[in-house]
Every structure is written in structure tokens, then in C-alpha cells.
Design a protein around this motif. Sequence first.
Motif, PDB file in Angstrom:
ATOM      1  N   GLY A  82       0.811  -1.150   0.137  1.00 26.24           N
ATOM      2  CA  GLY A  82       0.012   0.040   0.033  1.00 26.24           C
ATOM      3  C   GLY A  82       0.811   1.257  -0.022  1.00 26.24           C
ATOM      4  N   ARG A  83       2.017   1.087   0.593  1.00 22.59           N
ATOM      5  CA  ARG A  83       2.626   2.408   0.869  1.00 22.59           C
ATOM      6  C   ARG A  83       3.669   2.533  -0.703  1.00 22.59           C
ATOM      7  NH1 ARG A  83       4.162   0.828   6.191  1.00 22.59           N
ATOM      8  NH2 ARG A  83       6.285   0.043   5.486  1.00 22.59           N
ATOM      9  N   SER A  84       3.932   1.329  -1.203  1.00 18.92           N
ATOM     10  CA  SER A  84       4.537   1.463  -2.316  1.00 18.92           C
ATOM     11  C   SER A  84       3.733   2.290  -3.473  1.00 18.92           C
ATOM     12  CB  SER A  84       4.843   0.046  -2.947  1.00 18.92           C
ATOM     13  OG  SER A  84       5.482   0.099  -3.990  1.00 18.92           O
ATOM     14  N   VAL A  85       2.393   2.040  -3.478  1.00 15.81           N
ATOM     15  CA  VAL A  85       1.493   2.542  -4.474  1.00 15.81           C
ATOM     16  C   VAL A  85       1.557   3.991  -4.274  1.00 15.81           C
ATOM     17  CG1 VAL A  85      -0.880   2.881  -5.239  1.00 15.81           C
ATOM     18  CG2 VAL A  85       0.178   0.520  -4.685  1.00 15.81           C
ATOM     19  N   TRP A  86       1.440   4.458  -2.701  1.00 13.44           N
ATOM     20  CA  TRP A  86       1.401   5.603  -2.587  1.00 13.44           C
ATOM     21  C   TRP A  86       2.650   6.583  -2.997  1.00 13.44           C
ATOM     22  CZ3 TRP A  86      -2.776   8.660  -1.145  1.00 13.44           C
ATOM     23  CH2 TRP A  86      -3.767   7.885  -0.552  1.00 13.44           C
ATOM     24  N   TRP A  87       3.754   5.785  -2.774  1.00 10.43           N
ATOM     25  CA  TRP A  87       4.993   6.367  -3.313  1.00 10.43           C
ATOM     26  C   TRP A  87       5.314   6.332  -4.674  1.00 10.43           C
ATOM     27  CZ3 TRP A  87       9.439   4.954  -6.244  1.00 10.43           C
ATOM     28  CH2 TRP A  87      10.344   5.832  -5.909  1.00 10.43           C
ATOM     29  N   MET A  88       4.563   5.413  -5.295  1.00 13.18           N
ATOM     30  CA  MET A  88       4.835   5.403  -6.837  1.00 13.18           C
ATOM     31  C   MET A  88       3.919   6.898  -7.388  1.00 13.18           C
ATOM     32  SD  MET A  88       6.559   3.323  -8.106  1.00 13.18           S
ATOM     33  CE  MET A  88       6.292   3.662  -9.716  1.00 13.18           C
ATOM     34  N   VAL A  89       2.596   7.074  -6.841  1.00 10.27           N
ATOM     35  CA  VAL A  89       1.934   8.138  -7.199  1.00 10.27           C
ATOM     36  C   VAL A  89       2.660   9.470  -6.717  1.00 10.27           C
ATOM     37  CG1 VAL A  89      -0.205   9.362  -6.591  1.00 10.27           C
ATOM     38  CG2 VAL A  89      -0.379   6.891  -6.879  1.00 10.27           C
ATOM     39  N   HIS A  90       3.284   9.434  -5.717  1.00 12.11           N
ATOM     40  CA  HIS A  90       3.843  10.589  -5.309  1.00 12.11           C
ATOM     41  C   HIS A  90       5.212  10.976  -6.359  1.00 12.11           C
ATOM     42  CE1 HIS A  90       5.437  13.563  -2.059  1.00 12.11           C
ATOM     43  NE2 HIS A  90       6.486  13.319  -2.418  1.00 12.11           N
ATOM     44  N   SER A  91       6.035   9.974  -6.533  1.00 13.45           N
ATOM     45  CA  SER A  91       7.100  10.105  -7.386  1.00 13.45           C
ATOM     46  C   SER A  91       6.795  10.302  -9.036  1.00 13.45           C
ATOM     47  CB  SER A  91       7.889   8.840  -7.285  1.00 13.45           C
ATOM     48  OG  SER A  91       8.518   8.508  -6.035  1.00 13.45           O
ATOM     49  N   TRP A  92       5.659   9.776  -9.488  1.00 17.92           N
ATOM     50  CA  TRP A  92       5.205  10.094 -10.689  1.00 17.92           C
ATOM     51  C   TRP A  92       4.675  11.301 -11.053  1.00 17.92           C
ATOM     52  CZ3 TRP A  92       1.043  11.610 -13.410  1.00 17.92           C
ATOM     53  CH2 TRP A  92       0.961  11.033 -14.759  1.00 17.92           C
ATOM     54  N   LEU A  93       3.990  11.811 -10.175  1.00 16.09           N
ATOM     55  CA  LEU A  93       3.544  13.429 -10.245  1.00 16.09           C
ATOM     56  C   LEU A  93       4.994  14.344 -10.125  1.00 16.09           C
ATOM     57  CD1 LEU A  93       0.382  13.224  -7.847  1.00 16.09           C
ATOM     58  CD2 LEU A  93       0.465  13.482 -10.283  1.00 16.09           C
ATOM     59  N   GLY A  94       5.865  14.000  -9.260  1.00 15.12           N
ATOM     60  CA  GLY A  94       6.854  14.710  -8.969  1.00 15.12           C
ATOM     61  C   GLY A  94       7.674  14.968 -10.072  1.00 15.12           C
ATOM     62  N   LEU A  95       7.879  13.686 -11.047  1.00 18.90           N
ATOM     63  CA  LEU A  95       8.733  13.817 -12.182  1.00 18.90           C
ATOM     64  C   LEU A  95       8.182  14.321 -13.384  1.00 18.90           C
ATOM     65  CD1 LEU A  95      11.440  13.045 -13.342  1.00 18.90           C
ATOM     66  CD2 LEU A  95      10.632  10.913 -13.975  1.00 18.90           C
TER      67      LEU A  95
END
Length: 401
Positions: free
Chosen positions: A16-29
Motif C-alpha cells: 500500500g505504501r509502495s502505491v502511494w510512493w509511486m503516485v508521489h514520485s510519478w507526479l513529482g517527475l
Amino acid sequence: MGHALDAGGRRKQKKGRSVWWMVHSWLGLKLSIFLSFILLTGTLAVVAHEIDWLVTPAMRVTPRDAPQASWGKLAQAAARTEPTARLQTLYAPIDPWFAAEAWMDHGKGAPSRVYIDPWSARVTGTHRWANVHRFLRQVHRHLMLPTKIGIPIVCSLALLLATSLVTGLVTYKKWWRGFLRRPRGGDARRMTGDLHRLGGLWSLWFVALIAVTGIWYLVETLGGQAPVPKLPKVASASPVSGDALDRMAALVQRQRPTLKIREIRFTEDNGVIFLGQDQAWLVRDRTNGVAVDPSTGRITMSLDGRNLGVHQRVSEMADPLHFGTLGGLATKIVWFVFGALLTGLAVTGAIIYTLRLKKERRTASRKLKVAWTGMGAWAYLCTALVLLALALTPGAIAGAS
């Protein structure tokens, strides 16, 4: 069996945390170019008047321990300098070291600016409409595009900020312990990540504030504007002379002794409108004002910010909170510092994800190339928006009011 369940629960939580992290990273890049541009221009817009003061000698005056010239004398000075133009608006100095400013309407095109020493009523210089403040305001607000198009595009980034705030907190385990955690040394990815998390924690309040006010601007653009009071119509009148303006200002101060006049508008349909700050807190100058009919010298309407409805109150709070003007220069400096920090977060976020991609792909390519390819089509779209805004700048800031 209990251990198996615990392990399964931990894997599920980690996923679950990994999905949140991917969303955070995807938007940031993906949106880092556009987000960094908007954050940078917004940060500079906070101190845009101060930047203009630095580059425009006519705006600079020496504060004096003496009574300032009357509004009428300031108006007369502006009228003498531009005799063929109509005085449109007269502004009090932003700070004691600023000149007063008059906007002069020439009938077509953008107004010109006349700067006046508020103590001697001496004109210190004139300036065209385009300046640093005008550029930063328009490029940050709507990318020099028509407002119906540009504002929704820019304000949609507020949703991105809100999403980044939530996903960042979810992925940063026990984040409340990190406020005093020193960045670790070692490789660039670890150092950048620690700095990114530390800066993000200390700017939580600012990210939330900018996100909420940005979302509010989006709501307004999509039809949620607060109602604006309609002023009574008055008969057309000749330009107001200096003595007449002083008499009207004195009348306004008798009617509203607590009103600190900051702006006077000389309208063609609604008379002369005196605006400023009164007893209402955290509102724009336009919420407190008195309208005067110049042909009769009588007050036609009085506006008090304390009488605003909830919808109007929220609308009027947005600008002081978004740009940090609520406490003058002191709060603008705070907003500038945290705006710079927020811009830095956008940049370091992109760097972190780029380093991760470079490691995963085991490539020797330069970081810039890895970042560009990682953004995909978003790189071209975001760059195109920035370049379009810059290309539209000469015509937009020269002709808009």
C-alpha cells in the motif's frame, strides 16, 4: 500461522505504501518542469513590487518625519504630468520607502504609471504599463493565456500539491519524528532524499495553504465566485480637481474615521471610490470602501468588510493568504522563503526519481537525459506551456490591464 498472518499484513501494508510512493514520485517527475515554473514565478510574485522598486529608480523615495501630501495634491501632480490622460487610479505607497503611484488612462492601450513623492507631491518619474510585477502576476496566474483557459490549467496544480502532500505523509513512516533529523551523508540519492523529506516536513503548513487557496481559485474560475456588491450609477462628471478630491477624502474620513485609505478609483459610472483597510481582518482593500458622487459630493455607498457573508469572506481571504500580504513586508519575506523551499522540493523530487530510474536502468546516460525520457510526453507538454507563456509575454503585459 500467526506469524504468517503478520507477514502477510506487513506485505500488504508495504504494498500500500509502495502505491502511494509511486503516485508521489510519478507526479513529482512527470510534471516537474511545469510545477517548478509555476512555483518559482509565484515565489517571485510575492516580492514583485520590491523587485520593481530595486530596478525602477522613480519608485524609490526617502521616508521623512513629516506630514504627507494630500490626495488632492498627488492627483494634481499626476494630472499635470499626463495632461491628455484621465486619472484612473491613485495608490498610496506600499511602504514608507515607496512612491505613490497613479495609473493614467490614455483612451486606448494600457495605462501608464506616474510615480509621486508622497511628502512633496513631486513627480519622480513615469513608467510604461509593463513591469516585473505585471509579468510575474500574469504568467503565474494564467500563463499569459486567456484567463478562462490559463487559470484552470495553473490551478489544477493545486490538486497535484494536495495529492503530493497526502502521499508524502503516507509514505514517510512516522514522519512526525523527522523534524530534527539531520540529513545523512553518503551518495547523492540519500542526501537529496533526506533534504527533500526535511524540507517537506517544515513546509507542510505552507504546502497545505497554497494547495487550499489554489483549489479555491479553481472553484472560482469554474463558476463559484462570491457575489460582488453593485455600486450605484452616477452621472458623468468632469475630472475631479485637487481641492474637490481633498473635500471628498475629508467627507469619507468623517463618515469612516477608522478607514485607512489605500486606493482611490476614478470611475466613469460609479463616481470616486475610496478603498482601504478598516476593522475587518484578512481582507483585500476592495472590501472596505466609500463611493462618492463627484457631482453632488454625497456618499452613495459604504462597504464594510465585517459585513461579508461566508462565501465572500472566503473569497477575500484567499489573496492575502496565498501571497502573504496579510502582515506587510515581514510576512512576504516568510512566504518568499517557504516558496523558495517549495520550489526546491519540486526540483529535488525530480532528482530523486531520476536517480532511481538511472539505478534501475543501469544506464551511463546523463541525469538530464534520464529525467527527460522518464517524463515521457509530459516533458514536451510542460515545456511547450512554459515556452508559450514566454512567447505571449510581450503582447500580454503591454496591452492588458
